[in-house]
Design a protein around this motif. Structure first.
Motif, PDB file in Angstrom:
ATOM      1  N   UNK A   1       0.842  -1.201   0.000  1.00 49.46           N
ATOM      2  CA  UNK A   1       0.000   0.000   0.000  1.00 49.46           C
ATOM      3  C   UNK A   1       0.874   1.247   0.000  1.00 49.46           C
ATOM      4  N   UNK A   2       0.303   2.344  -0.466  1.00 46.86           N
ATOM      5  CA  UNK A   2       1.080   3.566  -0.612  1.00 46.86           C
ATOM      6  C   UNK A   2       0.539   4.702   0.258  1.00 46.86           C
ATOM      7  N   UNK A   3       1.443   5.624   0.586  1.00 48.45           N
ATOM      8  CA  UNK A   3       1.086   6.779   1.408  1.00 48.45           C
ATOM      9  C   UNK A   3       1.382   8.064   0.647  1.00 48.45           C
ATOM     10  N   UNK A   4       0.541   9.099   0.808  1.00 47.63           N
ATOM     11  CA  UNK A   4       0.834  10.393   0.212  1.00 47.63           C
ATOM     12  C   UNK A   4       1.685  11.267   1.135  1.00 47.63           C
ATOM     13  N   UNK A   5       1.604  10.964   2.441  1.00 49.44           N
ATOM     14  CA  UNK A   5       2.332  11.761   3.437  1.00 49.44           C
ATOM     15  C   UNK A   5       2.627  10.895   4.653  1.00 49.44           C
ATOM     16  N   UNK A   6       3.855  10.988   5.151  1.00 52.78           N
ATOM     17  CA  UNK A   6       4.228  10.296   6.384  1.00 52.78           C
ATOM     18  C   UNK A   6       5.531  10.874   6.915  1.00 52.78           C
ATOM     19  N   UNK A   7       5.671  10.840   8.233  1.00 53.66           N
ATOM     20  CA  UNK A   7       6.894  11.271   8.910  1.00 53.66           C
ATOM     21  C   UNK A   7       7.342  10.118   9.798  1.00 53.66           C
ATOM     22  N   UNK A   8       8.599   9.694   9.667  1.00 56.47           N
ATOM     23  CA  UNK A   8       9.077   8.530  10.416  1.00 56.47           C
ATOM     24  C   UNK A   8      10.508   8.749  10.896  1.00 56.47           C
ATOM     25  N   UNK A   9      10.908   7.949  11.885  1.00 58.39           N
ATOM     26  CA  UNK A   9      12.281   7.970  12.386  1.00 58.39           C
ATOM     27  C   UNK A   9      12.562   6.642  13.071  1.00 58.39           C
ATOM     28  N   UNK A  10      13.834   6.347  13.255  1.00 56.54           N
ATOM     29  CA  UNK A  10      14.228   5.192  14.051  1.00 56.54           C
ATOM     30  C   UNK A  10      14.383   5.661  15.491  1.00 56.54           C
ATOM     31  N   UNK A  11      13.549   5.129  16.361  1.00 58.21           N
ATOM     32  CA  UNK A  11      13.490   5.628  17.738  1.00 58.21           C
ATOM     33  C   UNK A  11      14.753   5.299  18.515  1.00 58.21           C
ATOM     34  N   UNK A  12      15.289   6.304  19.162  1.00 56.37           N
ATOM     35  CA  UNK A  12      16.377   6.123  20.120  1.00 56.37           C
ATOM     36  C   UNK A  12      16.183   7.214  21.184  1.00 56.37           C
ATOM     37  N   UNK A  13      15.723   6.801  22.357  1.00 56.75           N
ATOM     38  CA  UNK A  13      15.355   7.750  23.400  1.00 56.75           C
ATOM     39  C   UNK A  13      16.529   8.645  23.789  1.00 56.75           C
TER      40      UNK A  13
END
Length: 238
Positions: A72-84
């Motif tokens: 499936x596809x997204x038009x908008x997203x914000x992501x990161x690899x979590x490291x507290x």
């Protein structure tokens, strides 16, 4: 070994959604190459996505929560690899107090940062917009018909991002937050909440990677009007 500086990756911009550019332009599989936590939406603006530990959950306007397929596809997203980085305990905080306390504790007002809260909430109020079909209406029209959910005494995860005012349009200035309960049955874009108690972690970013849908003809052809963009974003995001 020195820890890598944290980076946030964003596909598309919130400003692109204002005129109705809702077509998915990046696959979930590709998105997950850039982060294991984040927020976004699905093609056609089909609900509110929250990515937790590599699993992309989608809260739809019907109230259904499902997992997005890799294709499936997204038009908008914000992501990161979590490291507290910064963590503290929050007690008896409403949405406004929560937002103010983070900026009072940490000198991050001019940075992008992620915020994650896990704990017990006295109440959470969310929304999800219904899936749209071409020709797409503008974002404000879609938001006006959103479905609102509310739940009391719920445990779950609140996740989202803060963007400096300077970058309004790329993101929404201030906080953009999504929620998912532990039962994976309730969530969405956060309109309001009251945290009873929970762990709050804040992760500032040294780098922002902005990715554009270079192959999308609708995006390339669209004349996005900046004069009213910020006001429309604020209206739509609630």
């Amino acid at each position: 070994m020195k820890q890598k500086e944290a980076k946030v990756y964003q596909h598309g911009t919130l400003g692109m959604l204002v005129p109705g550019l809702f077509n998915g332009t990046l696959s979930v599989a590709e998105l997950l190459e850039h982060g294991d936590h984040g927020i976004g939406t699905a093609s056609g603006l089909d609900g509110e996505m929250i990515l937790l530990a590599g699993t992309p959950y989608l809260v739809q306007s019907t109230g259904r929560v499902r997992i997005l397929e890799q294709s499936e596809k997204v038009p908008f997203a914000t992501v990161h690899f979590a490291q507290k980085k910064d963590t503290f305990n929050g007690i008896a905080l409403d949405k406004k107090a929560f937002e103010q306390e983070i900026l009072a504790k940490y000198p991050y007002k001019n940075l992008f940062f992620a915020v994650t809260v896990t704990g017990q909430f006295n109440q959470v109020k969310t929304r999800a917009v219904a899936k749209q079909e071409p020709p797409y209406p503008p974002l404000t029209a879609v938001a006006a018909a959103q479905t609102v959910f509310e739940k009391q005494n719920v445990t779950g995860t609140l996740l989202g991002y803060y963007a400096p005012k300077l970058f309004d349009g790329m993101a929404v200035a201030g906080y953009h937050l999504h929620f998912l309960d532990d039962a994976k049955s309730f969530g969405g874009h956060v309109l309001d909440f009251e945290l009873a108690s929970g762990e709050i972690s804040v992760e500032p970013f040294a780098t922002v990677e902005q990715h554009f849908p270079l192959q999308d003809e609708s995006f390339l052809a669209e004349q996005i009007e900046s004069a009213s963009l910020h006001a429309q974003l604020k209206q739509a995001e609630g």
